[in-house]
Scaffold this active site. Structure first.
Site, PDB file in Angstrom:
ATOM      1  N   GLY A  12       0.842  -1.201   0.000  1.00  0.00           N
ATOM      2  CA  GLY A  12       0.000   0.000   0.000  1.00  0.00           C
ATOM      3  C   GLY A  12       0.872   1.244   0.000  1.00  0.00           C
ATOM      4  N   LEU A  13       0.211   2.386  -0.140  1.00  0.00           N
ATOM      5  CA  LEU A  13       0.916   3.673  -0.196  1.00  0.00           C
ATOM      6  C   LEU A  13       1.652   3.959   1.111  1.00  0.00           C
ATOM      7  CD1 LEU A  13      -1.923   5.917  -1.728  1.00  0.00           C
ATOM      8  CD2 LEU A  13       0.106   5.050  -2.929  1.00  0.00           C
ATOM      9  N   SER A  14       2.623   4.819   1.050  1.00  0.00           N
ATOM     10  CA  SER A  14       3.284   5.307   2.260  1.00  0.00           C
ATOM     11  C   SER A  14       2.229   5.967   3.149  1.00  0.00           C
ATOM     12  CB  SER A  14       4.361   6.327   1.875  1.00  0.00           C
ATOM     13  OG  SER A  14       4.971   6.837   3.034  1.00  0.00           O
ATOM     14  N   GLY A  15       2.220   5.620   4.398  1.00  0.00           N
ATOM     15  CA  GLY A  15       1.259   6.200   5.332  1.00  0.00           C
ATOM     16  C   GLY A  15      -0.085   5.498   5.359  1.00  0.00           C
ATOM     17  N   ALA A  16      -0.240   4.453   4.554  1.00  0.00           N
ATOM     18  CA  ALA A  16      -1.534   3.744   4.528  1.00  0.00           C
ATOM     19  C   ALA A  16      -1.760   2.967   5.825  1.00  0.00           C
ATOM     20  CB  ALA A  16      -1.610   2.814   3.323  1.00  0.00           C
ATOM     21  N   GLY A  17      -0.673   2.515   6.460  1.00  0.00           N
ATOM     22  CA  GLY A  17      -0.821   1.798   7.729  1.00  0.00           C
ATOM     23  C   GLY A  17      -0.157   0.417   7.763  1.00  0.00           C
ATOM     24  N   LYS A  18       0.718   0.148   6.804  1.00  0.00           N
ATOM     25  CA  LYS A  18       1.349  -1.182   6.725  1.00  0.00           C
ATOM     26  C   LYS A  18       2.153  -1.506   7.981  1.00  0.00           C
ATOM     27  CE  LYS A  18       3.634   0.040   3.015  1.00  0.00           C
ATOM     28  NZ  LYS A  18       3.132   1.426   2.945  1.00  0.00           N
ATOM     29  N   SER A  86       5.801  -1.933  -2.277  1.00  0.00           N
ATOM     30  CA  SER A  86       5.701  -2.880  -3.397  1.00  0.00           C
ATOM     31  C   SER A  86       4.660  -2.444  -4.436  1.00  0.00           C
ATOM     32  CB  SER A  86       5.425  -4.310  -2.910  1.00  0.00           C
ATOM     33  OG  SER A  86       4.693  -4.388  -1.719  1.00  0.00           O
TER      34      SER A  86
HETATM   35  P1  ADP Z   1       3.029   2.770   6.239  1.00  0.00           P
HETATM   36  O1  ADP Z   1       3.818   1.726   6.970  1.00  0.00           O
HETATM   37  O2  ADP Z   1       1.992   2.181   5.322  1.00  0.00           O
HETATM   38  O3  ADP Z   1       3.864   3.808   5.568  1.00  0.00           O
HETATM   39  P2  ADP Z   1       2.390   3.720   8.900  1.00  0.00           P
HETATM   40  O4  ADP Z   1       1.904   2.487   9.586  1.00  0.00           O
HETATM   41  O5  ADP Z   1       3.804   4.149   9.135  1.00  0.00           O
HETATM   42  O6  ADP Z   1       2.142   3.551   7.325  1.00  0.00           O
HETATM   43  O7  ADP Z   1       1.433   4.955   9.223  1.00  0.00           O
HETATM   44  C1  ADP Z   1       0.035   4.851   9.188  1.00  0.00           C
HETATM   45  C2  ADP Z   1      -0.587   5.932  10.055  1.00  0.00           C
HETATM   46  O8  ADP Z   1      -2.000   5.844   9.954  1.00  0.00           O
HETATM   47  C3  ADP Z   1      -0.236   5.802  11.534  1.00  0.00           C
HETATM   48  O9  ADP Z   1       0.017   7.075  12.058  1.00  0.00           O
HETATM   49  C4  ADP Z   1      -1.513   5.175  12.124  1.00  0.00           C
HETATM   50  O10 ADP Z   1      -1.684   5.509  13.485  1.00  0.00           O
HETATM   51  C5  ADP Z   1      -2.599   5.779  11.248  1.00  0.00           C
HETATM   52  N1  ADP Z   1      -3.852   5.018  11.184  1.00  0.00           N
HETATM   53  C6  ADP Z   1      -5.086   5.521  11.314  1.00  0.00           C
HETATM   54  N2  ADP Z   1      -6.034   4.560  11.213  1.00  0.00           N
HETATM   55  C7  ADP Z   1      -5.376   3.400  11.008  1.00  0.00           C
HETATM   56  C8  ADP Z   1      -5.807   2.055  10.824  1.00  0.00           C
HETATM   57  N3  ADP Z   1      -7.112   1.692  10.803  1.00  0.00           N
HETATM   58  N4  ADP Z   1      -4.860   1.116  10.630  1.00  0.00           N
HETATM   59  C9  ADP Z   1      -3.554   1.462  10.608  1.00  0.00           C
HETATM   60  N5  ADP Z   1      -3.082   2.714  10.778  1.00  0.00           N
HETATM   61  C10 ADP Z   1      -3.987   3.686  10.992  1.00  0.00           C
END
Ligand code: ADP
Length: 178
Positions: A12-18, A86
Site C-alpha cells: 500500500g501507499l506510504s502512510g496507509a498503515g502497513k 511494493s
Molecule cells: P506505512 O507503513 O503504510 O507507511 P504507517 O503504519 O507508518 O504507514 O502509518 C500509518 C498511520 O495511519 C499511523 O500514524 C496510524 O496511526 C494511522 N492510522 C489511522 N487509522 C489506522 C488504521 N485503521 N490502521 C492502521 N493505521 C492507521
C-alpha cells in the site's frame, strides 16, 4: 496456537498503515508464542537492500530480495510479516507464486488521507520536488486486483484491520487452536 509457515505481505501507499498493522499483528502472534519475523521495507532498505534506489528496476530488485528471505523463513515454518510499498503488481505476483504459502494484504486508504497523515513528512517533500519518484505523487502504485484481505484504514480501526488479518490466517489454516 499451532502455526504453519506463511508470508503475509502488506502492500500500500506510504502512510496507509502497513507498519502499524503488521506490528500489531506481530505483537498478537508473539503473545500466542508463534514463531514470527518482521521484514519492514524501511529497515530492509538500510541493510539487505542498501544501495538500491527507487527506479522500477531497483524497486523490483528490492521486492525480489525481500521475497527470497521471506521464502526461506516461510518454508521453515515461520509466519513472515512483510511491509513494503511494493507498487508493482507483476513482481508481487512473482513473489507470491514462488512462495506459495502467501497472503496479500492490501492496506488501502485514499492518497489524500495518506497525505494528510504525512507520518514521516515525506509527502510534503515529494510535492516540493525534494524527493523524486515518490509513490502516489510522482511514481505509480498498482493496486492488487484480488488481494486476500483489504484493510480500509480510513474507514476501519486498527483493531478491526488486525483482526481481519488474523481471521484470514485462521481461515486459510495457517493458525489453529492448539
Ligand atoms: P506505512 O507503513 O503504510 O507507511 P504507517 O503504519 O507508518 O504507514 O502509518 C500509518 C498511520 O495511519 C499511523 O500514524 C496510524 O496511526 C494511522 N492510522 C489511522 N487509522 C489506522 C488504521 N485503521 N490502521 C492502521 N493505521 C492507521
Amino acid at each position: 496456537m499451532k502455526q504453519r509457515g506463511v508470508t503475509v505481505w502488506f502492500t500500500g501507499l506510504s502512510g496507509a498503515g502497513k507498519t502499524t498493522i503488521s506490528k500489531a499483528v506481530a505483537e498478537r502472534l508473539r503473545s500466542w508464542d508463534c514463531k514470527i519475523e518482521v521484514l519492514d521495507g524501511d529497515i530492509v532498505r538500510q541493510n539487505l537492500t542498501k544501495g538500491l534506489g527507487f527506479s522500477k528496476e531497483d524497486r523490483d530488485e528490492n521486492i525480489r530480495r525481500i521475497g527470497f528471505v521471506a521464502h526461506l523463513l516461510t518454508r521453515n515454518g515461520v509466519i513472515v510479516l512483510v511491509s513494503a510499498i511494493s507498487p508493482y503488481r507483476a513482481i508481487r505476483e512473482e513473489v507470491k507464486a514462488r512462495i506459495g504459502d502467501f497472503a496479500e494484504v492490501f492496506v488501502n486508504a485514499p492518497l489524500s488521507v495518506c497525505e494528510d497523515r504525512d507520518v514521516k513528512g515525506l509527502y510534503k517533500k515529494a510535492r516540493s520536488g525534494e524527493i523524486p519518484n515518490f509513490t502516489g505523487v510522482s511514481d505509480p502504485y498498482e493496486p492488487p486486483l484480488s488481494p486476500t484481505v483489504e484493510c480500509r484504514t480510513d474507514l476501519e480501526s486498527e483493531e478491526e484491520s488486525v483482526n481481519k488479518v488474523l481471521d484470514t490466517l485462521k481461515s486459510m489454516g495457517y493458525l489453529a487452536d492448539d
